[in-house]
Design a protein around this motif. Structure first.
Motif, PDB file in Angstrom:
ATOM      1  N   ILE A 120     142.282  80.161  52.854  1.00 34.11           N
ATOM      2  CA  ILE A 120     141.634  81.445  51.863  1.00 34.11           C
ATOM      3  C   ILE A 120     142.990  82.187  51.306  1.00 34.11           C
ATOM      4  N   PRO A 121     143.575  81.893  49.833  1.00 37.87           N
ATOM      5  CA  PRO A 121     144.564  82.300  49.343  1.00 37.87           C
ATOM      6  C   PRO A 121     144.575  83.992  50.163  1.00 37.87           C
ATOM      7  N   PHE A 122     145.175  85.002  49.829  1.00 37.78           N
ATOM      8  CA  PHE A 122     145.895  85.937  50.502  1.00 37.78           C
ATOM      9  C   PHE A 122     145.492  86.799  51.694  1.00 37.78           C
ATOM     10  N   LYS A 123     144.344  86.244  52.187  1.00 36.25           N
ATOM     11  CA  LYS A 123     143.415  86.239  53.387  1.00 36.25           C
ATOM     12  C   LYS A 123     144.348  87.297  53.926  1.00 36.25           C
ATOM     13  N   GLY A 124     145.153  86.126  55.131  1.00 42.21           N
ATOM     14  CA  GLY A 124     146.329  86.557  55.813  1.00 42.21           C
ATOM     15  C   GLY A 124     146.979  88.164  55.338  1.00 42.21           C
ATOM     16  N   GLN A 125     147.346  88.106  54.542  1.00 38.04           N
ATOM     17  CA  GLN A 125     148.395  89.109  53.857  1.00 38.04           C
ATOM     18  C   GLN A 125     147.032  90.362  53.170  1.00 38.04           C
ATOM     19  N   VAL A 126     145.590  90.285  53.442  1.00 36.90           N
ATOM     20  CA  VAL A 126     145.101  91.682  53.585  1.00 36.90           C
ATOM     21  C   VAL A 126     144.443  91.781  54.587  1.00 36.90           C
ATOM     22  N   LEU A 127     144.589  91.076  56.080  1.00 30.52           N
ATOM     23  CA  LEU A 127     143.799  90.985  57.301  1.00 30.52           C
ATOM     24  C   LEU A 127     145.634  91.685  58.367  1.00 30.52           C
ATOM     25  N   ASN A 128     146.383  91.654  57.426  1.00 26.44           N
ATOM     26  CA  ASN A 128     147.668  91.763  58.229  1.00 26.44           C
ATOM     27  C   ASN A 128     147.998  93.520  58.028  1.00 26.44           C
ATOM     28  N   GLN A 129     148.334  93.584  56.515  1.00 26.71           N
ATOM     29  CA  GLN A 129     148.458  94.664  56.411  1.00 26.71           C
ATOM     30  C   GLN A 129     146.880  95.532  56.170  1.00 26.71           C
ATOM     31  N   ILE A 130     146.060  95.626  56.093  1.00 23.75           N
ATOM     32  CA  ILE A 130     145.160  96.380  56.402  1.00 23.75           C
ATOM     33  C   ILE A 130     145.847  96.902  57.962  1.00 23.75           C
ATOM     34  N   ALA A 131     145.598  95.679  58.861  1.00 26.11           N
ATOM     35  CA  ALA A 131     145.110  95.962  60.128  1.00 26.11           C
ATOM     36  C   ALA A 131     147.750  97.009  60.879  1.00 26.11           C
ATOM     37  N   ALA A 132     147.544  96.643  60.168  1.00 27.42           N
ATOM     38  CA  ALA A 132     148.968  97.717  59.629  1.00 27.42           C
ATOM     39  C   ALA A 132     148.777  98.720  59.376  1.00 27.42           C
ATOM     40  N   LYS A 133     148.359  99.236  58.593  1.00 27.16           N
ATOM     41  CA  LYS A 133     147.968 100.253  58.377  1.00 27.16           C
ATOM     42  C   LYS A 133     147.148 101.337  59.050  1.00 27.16           C
ATOM     43  N   PHE A 134     145.990 100.753  59.528  1.00 27.89           N
ATOM     44  CA  PHE A 134     144.928 101.603  60.260  1.00 27.89           C
ATOM     45  C   PHE A 134     145.772 101.900  61.918  1.00 27.89           C
ATOM     46  N   LEU A 135     146.572 100.588  62.022  1.00 31.78           N
ATOM     47  CA  LEU A 135     147.084 100.705  63.308  1.00 31.78           C
ATOM     48  C   LEU A 135     148.077 102.368  63.311  1.00 31.78           C
ATOM     49  N   LYS A 136     148.528 102.673  61.998  1.00 32.01           N
ATOM     50  CA  LYS A 136     150.100 103.656  61.843  1.00 32.01           C
ATOM     51  C   LYS A 136     148.630 104.741  62.161  1.00 32.01           C
ATOM     52  N   ASP A 137     147.698 104.911  61.390  1.00 35.42           N
ATOM     53  CA  ASP A 137     146.598 105.417  60.823  1.00 35.42           C
ATOM     54  C   ASP A 137     146.152 106.075  62.295  1.00 35.42           C
ATOM     55  N   THR A 138     145.831 105.099  63.239  1.00 38.25           N
ATOM     56  CA  THR A 138     145.402 105.706  64.490  1.00 38.25           C
ATOM     57  C   THR A 138     146.259 105.770  66.153  1.00 38.25           C
ATOM     58  N   SER A 139     147.651 105.114  65.398  1.00 36.59           N
ATOM     59  CA  SER A 139     148.468 105.929  66.836  1.00 36.59           C
ATOM     60  C   SER A 139     148.576 107.439  67.221  1.00 36.59           C
ATOM     61  N   ASP A 140     147.781 108.470  67.616  1.00 32.96           N
ATOM     62  CA  ASP A 140     147.127 109.210  67.708  1.00 32.96           C
ATOM     63  C   ASP A 140     146.706 109.264  68.855  1.00 32.96           C
ATOM     64  N   ILE A 141     145.828 108.827  68.475  1.00 30.57           N
ATOM     65  CA  ILE A 141     144.976 108.282  69.137  1.00 30.57           C
ATOM     66  C   ILE A 141     145.517 107.949  70.417  1.00 30.57           C
ATOM     67  N   VAL A 142     146.255 106.378  70.429  1.00 32.76           N
ATOM     68  CA  VAL A 142     146.083 105.346  71.795  1.00 32.76           C
ATOM     69  C   VAL A 142     147.440 104.302  70.997  1.00 32.76           C
ATOM     70  N   PRO A 143     149.059 104.061  71.963  1.00 29.95           N
ATOM     71  CA  PRO A 143     150.035 103.802  71.324  1.00 29.95           C
ATOM     72  C   PRO A 143     149.484 102.146  70.969  1.00 29.95           C
ATOM     73  N   ASN A 144     150.174 101.822  70.380  1.00 33.29           N
ATOM     74  CA  ASN A 144     149.540 100.417  69.697  1.00 33.29           C
ATOM     75  C   ASN A 144     151.059  99.162  70.181  1.00 33.29           C
ATOM     76  N   TRP A 145     150.891  98.101  69.929  1.00 32.09           N
ATOM     77  CA  TRP A 145     151.573  97.511  69.982  1.00 32.09           C
ATOM     78  C   TRP A 145     153.082  96.709  68.628  1.00 32.09           C
ATOM     79  N   LEU A 146     152.770  97.165  67.726  1.00 34.59           N
ATOM     80  CA  LEU A 146     152.754  96.852  67.029  1.00 34.59           C
ATOM     81  C   LEU A 146     154.132  97.726  66.854  1.00 34.59           C
TER      82      LEU A 146
END
Length: 321
Positions: free
Chosen positions: A57-83
């Motif tokens: 599916i064109p752009f599916k990987g980009q969508v998944l990767n960029q949403i995940a990166a944003k929410f990992l950043k937005d939740t890093s005060d709750i639990v540290p993450n791997w990114l």
């Protein structure tokens, strides 16, 4: 609707300096560098019923990767993450952690797998008792955690907290911490979704232990592959009328497969996916990106995707060494 060609990144076969292992999951290609970093490439593969479908599916990987990166950043005060870094729209690089062998699924509504289980007459899911009289997509009184075992191949299996502790898959100390993180992450995700006019129906989180023995949030979070979203507007009215909820998730792909006689069972054939259907799926993923993040989607170039990805990873590895 975004105009696109059919270019999709369905697999990679790179060889990086210091590469120690390679693993191909259902949708991700994962490279280990010096047993220290994980290079995770979100391909355009799509899976349903634990089967990888034949077309990307064109752009599916980009969508998944960029949403995940944003929410990992937005939740890093709750639990540290791997990114650690996102050197390309489809690439995340992070700390190598030892994954816990369970996925922490949390559900605020009776939807998807939970609704199908409930409709079959069962009133217990992963050791959690469900009340009688619920309808599909009803909000649950309290979000419930319904873990699954993490399968390397094939189907993930439902499992209860009691069974996890009994089998010593996770220690009690760690498991209680995973539950606490899961509830806090879901609450944060619910609040972010609400600001965008969405309901975070259910989602899953994966965690691992780093060499410092701290628990880290790993993999993706709050993406359409790991989460289900309803539109908040009209939710109550649709429930009252017994209508289907308008949703942003991969469920529409599962529904299409079911309607075309495929549920991942032995002997079943994946139905043919037309160009029009591929474009529809791609545009649904892009719509979810924009709705859930509140940002415009900026498509990466579809010209020679594989070379772009490889060059960006090599550049990061060179600069970080």
């Amino acid at each position: 609707m975004l105009s696109m060609n059919n270019s999709a990144l369905t697999q990679t076969t790179f060889h990086f300096p210091g590469q120690t292992t390679f693993y191909r999951g259902k949708v991700r290609d994962v490279y280990t560098i010096n047993d220290n970093y994980l290079v995770m490439i979100a391909s355009d593969r799509i899976s349903a019923f634990d089967v990888v479908l034949p077309r990307g599916i064109p752009f599916k990987g980009q969508v998944l990767n960029q949403i995940a990166a944003k929410f990992l950043k937005d939740t890093s005060d709750i639990v540290p993450n791997w990114l650690v870094a996102v050197p390309d729209p489809v690439v995340s690089i992070g700390r190598m952690c030892k994954p816990f062998k369970v996925e922490m699924v949390i559900r605020g509504y009776l939807a998807g797998h939970a609704a199908r289980t409930y409709a079959s007459g069962k009133r217990e899911l992963c050791g959690v008792r469900l009340e009688d009289g619920l309808r599909e997509n009803d909000r649950l009184q309290t979000p419930i955690i319904t873990p699954t075992t993490k399968a390397a191949e094939g189907h993930d299996e439902d499992i209860s907290r009691e069974e996890i502790l009994k089998q010593k898959i996770v220690s009690e100390e760690h498991y209680l911490q995973l539950e606490d993180f899961t509830r806090k992450l879901y609450q944060r995700g619910t609040e972010i979704a609400a600001r965008q006019g969405l309901i975070l129906v259910d989602t899953k989180y994966e965690f691992g232990l780093h060499e410092d023995e701290k628990i880290y949030l790993i993999d993706e979070i709050h993406t359409p592959d790991s989460s289900r979203y309803f539109y908040a507007e009209g939710y109550e009215e649709r429930q009252r009328k017994g209508e289907e909820q308008k949703q942003l998730s991969k469920e529409f792909v599962r529904r299409w497969l079911i309607e075309n006689g495929f549920q991942g069972k032995e002997g079943q054939q994946v139905p043919a996916m037309s160009d029009e259907w591929i474009h529809e799926i791609s545009n649904r993923y892009i719509e979810l990106f924009e709705r859930v993040t509140g940002q415009n989607f900026v498509p990466a170039s579809q010209e020679n995707i594989s070379k772009r990805v490889e060059d960006n990873i090599l550049s990061w590895l060179k600069n970080s060494s």
